[in-house]
Design an enzyme around this catalytic site. Sequence first.
Site: not given
Length: 414
Positions: A10, A80, A142, A157, A302, A332, A349, A374, A392
């Site tokens: 890595a 390499g 490869g 390769e 999230r 909503h 909403a 709302s 609301a």
Amino acid sequence: MAERVAIILAAGVSKRMNTRIAKVLHEVCGRPMLAYVLDACREAGISKMYVVVGFSSEHVKERFSDVEDVVWVQQKKPLGTAHAALCCKAHLKDFDGETLILCGDGPLIRSKTLKKLIEKHESGQSAATLATALLDKPRGYGRIIRDKYGNIQGIIEDSDCTEAQLAIKETNPSNYLFNNKILFEALENVKPDNVKNEYYLTDAVSGIIGTGHKVEAITAVSPEEAVGINSREQLSAASKIMQRRIQRELMESGVTIVDPGNTWIDARAEIGQDTVIEPFTYIHGEVKIGRDCRIGPFAYLRHGTVLKNDVVLGVYTEVKNTTLSDSVRVRHHSYLGDATVGEKVNVGAGTITANFDGQKVYQTHIGDNCYIGSGAVLIAPLEIEDDSHINAGTVVSQESINELGGKALKNVSK
Ligand code: UD1
Ligand code: CA
């Protein structure tokens, strides 16, 4: 049974990715690609991994600072893949077991394939066993060279192949198992005699064959597992394959995904039975969703979001670092961030938690059985009692709540 460790390469610079970040830190469905390779090793029964790092190594080590089964090995210059493996010499020169070598940029390899490779190696007398893949489009990989009896002669390769060799479809996904002592002898003898002037690990395989040892290859790697990530395009292709796997597993565990192609779910997400994910839902980060929920269409969940059971999160809703208790409805156009919401709360909403004042992020706590009308703007930090009714269009701050005093909050209006 021989003792077994793994070397994971890595350290490369990754010119083709055109990046300032270590390639193995680039994310596939929310996790750095190296994480998948480490998991595959663990699931195949390997308890110690030597990860060769170089470019941006401090960031790699930092990201994986909580893992305990990895020994970090520094490769000072990316000369390499053989040179990278040889960097583990100080740790492994006296190790009298078997060494699996994998690349950190091959996150799709499955543990069951590694197990097959191990079984094959154990059942024979080979100094090395390779797992190969048959690819319709072998470009970039490869090629496995076999003689007319099918015995493996070496790996060439792509950049060193003749026209005829380029047509070979059997490729090297870089999943090898070696007798450790023979591996290190061979690595010492690899010369950079190739177009790129690099020390190739693939040449160690030819070297082992050249010294009279037996090497075997099994075609055990499916084309999708063989995808190595060298470019952003391959990163995207690998992510799509991983996404299909994640969704398939979720569906098998009893989650309905209405339109898999138009849904994206992070590898770290957990979703309970009989939850329905409607199209255009995007789940990113550590997100936990319980049973019998209905998510989307067009929902964005999230990191840090926890939905208990029977939660409805409808169209154009964004939820971040927030817990919604059982039977919450957010149908909503809402943003809920850094909040806890009690049971059976209805969020109208367009309701927004104003959780950021330009400097700091604050928490909002909403009790059980609340009705949030709302278009309410909930200015954090804020604590809303159980059974409250917010009319609301109300802008609610802790100040306005305090003015109304205690239970008067039960009917807050503007
Ligand atoms: C390599 C193999 C190729 C195989 C392909 C599979 C060699 C010479 N070639 O090619 O046969 O088909 O993988 O994906 O091994 N690395 C280091 N130090 C270095 C160079 C590379 O640690 O000095 C690491 C890279 O970070 C990467 C891995 O080794 O994770 C492979 O290197 P890369 O340059 O991507 O090799 P490929 O050209 O893909
Ligand atoms: Ca590669």
